[in-house]
Design an enzyme around this catalytic site. Sequence first.
Site, PDB file in Angstrom:
ATOM      1  N   SER A  85       0.817  -1.225   0.000  1.00  0.00           N
ATOM      2  CA  SER A  85       0.000   0.000   0.000  1.00  0.00           C
ATOM      3  C   SER A  85       0.841   1.261   0.000  1.00  0.00           C
ATOM      4  O   SER A  85       0.299   2.371   0.047  1.00  0.00           O
ATOM      5  CB  SER A  85      -0.892   0.029   1.237  1.00  0.00           C
ATOM      6  OG  SER A  85      -1.595  -1.159   1.328  1.00  0.00           O
ATOM      7  N   THR A 134      -1.876   3.105   4.196  1.00  0.00           N
ATOM      8  CA  THR A 134      -1.103   4.343   4.195  1.00  0.00           C
ATOM      9  C   THR A 134      -0.315   4.478   5.484  1.00  0.00           C
ATOM     10  O   THR A 134      -0.855   4.253   6.561  1.00  0.00           O
ATOM     11  CB  THR A 134      -2.089   5.532   4.137  1.00  0.00           C
ATOM     12  OG1 THR A 134      -2.867   5.403   2.978  1.00  0.00           O
ATOM     13  CG2 THR A 134      -1.370   6.862   4.168  1.00  0.00           C
ATOM     14  N   THR A 144       1.720   6.966   0.485  1.00  0.00           N
ATOM     15  CA  THR A 144       0.834   5.855   0.107  1.00  0.00           C
ATOM     16  C   THR A 144       0.894   5.595  -1.394  1.00  0.00           C
ATOM     17  O   THR A 144       1.259   6.486  -2.170  1.00  0.00           O
ATOM     18  CB  THR A 144      -0.633   6.199   0.487  1.00  0.00           C
ATOM     19  OG1 THR A 144      -1.448   5.040   0.313  1.00  0.00           O
ATOM     20  CG2 THR A 144      -1.199   7.315  -0.369  1.00  0.00           C
ATOM     21  N   ARG A 190      -6.643   9.088  -9.945  1.00  0.00           N
ATOM     22  CA  ARG A 190      -7.216   9.321  -8.611  1.00  0.00           C
ATOM     23  C   ARG A 190      -6.120   9.709  -7.605  1.00  0.00           C
ATOM     24  O   ARG A 190      -5.042   9.126  -7.568  1.00  0.00           O
ATOM     25  CB  ARG A 190      -7.930   8.043  -8.138  1.00  0.00           C
ATOM     26  CG  ARG A 190      -8.618   8.164  -6.773  1.00  0.00           C
ATOM     27  CD  ARG A 190      -7.763   7.621  -5.648  1.00  0.00           C
ATOM     28  NE  ARG A 190      -8.474   7.610  -4.369  1.00  0.00           N
ATOM     29  CZ  ARG A 190      -7.902   7.358  -3.205  1.00  0.00           C
ATOM     30  NH1 ARG A 190      -6.611   7.121  -3.145  1.00  0.00           N
ATOM     31  NH2 ARG A 190      -8.600   7.368  -2.097  1.00  0.00           N
ATOM     32  N   VAL A 191      -6.429  10.718  -6.812  1.00  0.00           N
ATOM     33  CA  VAL A 191      -5.532  11.138  -5.731  1.00  0.00           C
ATOM     34  C   VAL A 191      -6.339  11.084  -4.440  1.00  0.00           C
ATOM     35  O   VAL A 191      -7.503  11.493  -4.405  1.00  0.00           O
ATOM     36  CB  VAL A 191      -5.004  12.570  -5.983  1.00  0.00           C
ATOM     37  CG1 VAL A 191      -4.262  13.103  -4.777  1.00  0.00           C
ATOM     38  CG2 VAL A 191      -4.108  12.592  -7.220  1.00  0.00           C
ATOM     39  N   GLY A 192      -5.727  10.561  -3.388  1.00  0.00           N
ATOM     40  CA  GLY A 192      -6.431  10.440  -2.111  1.00  0.00           C
ATOM     41  C   GLY A 192      -6.124  11.582  -1.166  1.00  0.00           C
ATOM     42  O   GLY A 192      -5.759  12.687  -1.586  1.00  0.00           O
ATOM     43  N   ASP A 193      -6.258  11.315   0.099  1.00  0.00           N
ATOM     44  CA  ASP A 193      -6.056  12.341   1.127  1.00  0.00           C
ATOM     45  C   ASP A 193      -4.590  12.524   1.502  1.00  0.00           C
ATOM     46  O   ASP A 193      -4.190  13.591   1.991  1.00  0.00           O
ATOM     47  CB  ASP A 193      -6.822  11.970   2.403  1.00  0.00           C
ATOM     48  CG  ASP A 193      -6.330  10.650   2.980  1.00  0.00           C
ATOM     49  OD1 ASP A 193      -6.217   9.661   2.212  1.00  0.00           O
ATOM     50  OD2 ASP A 193      -6.036  10.596   4.187  1.00  0.00           O
ATOM     51  N   THR A 229      -5.330   7.428   7.878  1.00  0.00           N
ATOM     52  CA  THR A 229      -5.216   6.273   6.992  1.00  0.00           C
ATOM     53  C   THR A 229      -6.636   5.831   6.662  1.00  0.00           C
ATOM     54  O   THR A 229      -7.569   6.130   7.402  1.00  0.00           O
ATOM     55  CB  THR A 229      -4.398   5.156   7.674  1.00  0.00           C
ATOM     56  OG1 THR A 229      -4.186   4.087   6.760  1.00  0.00           O
ATOM     57  CG2 THR A 229      -5.090   4.620   8.917  1.00  0.00           C
ATOM     58  N   GLY A 230      -6.794   5.157   5.549  1.00  0.00           N
ATOM     59  CA  GLY A 230      -8.133   4.688   5.196  1.00  0.00           C
ATOM     60  C   GLY A 230      -8.638   5.357   3.936  1.00  0.00           C
ATOM     61  O   GLY A 230      -7.858   5.887   3.140  1.00  0.00           O
ATOM     62  N   GLY A 266      -9.501   7.739   1.575  1.00  0.00           N
ATOM     63  CA  GLY A 266      -9.116   9.135   1.532  1.00  0.00           C
ATOM     64  C   GLY A 266     -10.229  10.099   1.186  1.00  0.00           C
ATOM     65  O   GLY A 266     -10.240  11.241   1.651  1.00  0.00           O
TER      66      GLY A 266
HETATM   67  N1  GLY Z   1      -5.567   7.153   2.549  1.00  0.00           N
HETATM   68  C1  GLY Z   1      -5.000   6.793   1.337  1.00  0.00           C
HETATM   69  C2  GLY Z   1      -5.845   6.980   0.178  1.00  0.00           C
HETATM   70  O1  GLY Z   1      -7.053   7.019   0.283  1.00  0.00           O
HETATM   71  O2  GLY Z   1      -5.313   7.090  -0.899  1.00  0.00           O
END
Ligand code: GLY
Length: 328
Positions: free
Chosen positions: A88, A190, A208, A218-221, A241-242, A244
Amino acid sequence: MQRRKFLQKSSLSTAAVLSSSILSTCKNEKAKAAAPLVANAIKPIVIATWNVPNATTKAWQVLEKGGNALDAVEAGVKVEEADVDNQSVGKGGRPDREGHVTLDACIMDQHGNCGAVVYLKNITHAVSVARKVMEDTPHVMLAGEGAEQFADEKGFEKETLLTEKSRMEWLEWKKESKYEPVINIENHDTIGMLAIDAQGDICGACTTSGMAYKMAGRVGDSPIVGSGLFIDNEIGGATATGQGEEVVKTVGSFLVVELMRQGRSPQSACEEAVNRIVKGNPNFKDIQVGYIAINKNGQTGGYCIHPGFSYRVYSEYGHENIESNSYL
Ligand code: GLY
């Protein structure tokens, strides 16, 4: 019980050291006037999402030698970025639907400076590129090809991030191409790390490969300062984490730090941030998000939606994996 004891120890450490420091200082009349200066009472500590002993040990080694929190968190999370068994983060991360491993990372220092990279390909240590963005450019965030070009200019080695194991799993996934975020089986593993150094400065990093089999682009948090990570050196820090998307919608890490500013403990602030995600969200049982936080006194906390999330703390009392309390 063990967890509570550890948290008590963490929270009392500053006070205990403070009183012993003041006591020894006060033996000497001349030094007595200096007693209210408590800078020496600060004890280093590092906290990270998930059970990542190699990462927290690496960060701790930096801190115990008197190193700064920024170097500690960078060195710590780099361990996971290089670990191909962690699917991950970094090299070995699971790819997007097209089979590309793309990395997101950010870093933040005690002065409020920050740097981030999003959708970075072919470079293992996204966090170090993020740090270069922070230190060597007038910008906060670089994306995609621009981020890779910048990393290349800075001498980062290009590597194939997709390992055979992740490739085989992706090929298996493609047979059905069913997109369902999976809770608690490393899909959102993450790593976010927060550290306080001997000067009392707080820094953090988050890195991550994002959601497995995400849509291309796609981009997360994790690279979004305020969502995946936030540091305020007067107050504390938080990281997530989790899934995003839910963290971004609630600007989670900033929220945790602001709640601590209003007087909440790290634990209570993490709980409220999770409550904001759960509240009014009929699908919350399909989502996992976990927060960890630390305040200026070295108190720590963590909370998540589903059981199964843990975080690791390393301080003068040694290291421990703490099973987070959860909403469900
Ligand atoms: N927390 C990582 C993501 O959602 O990409």
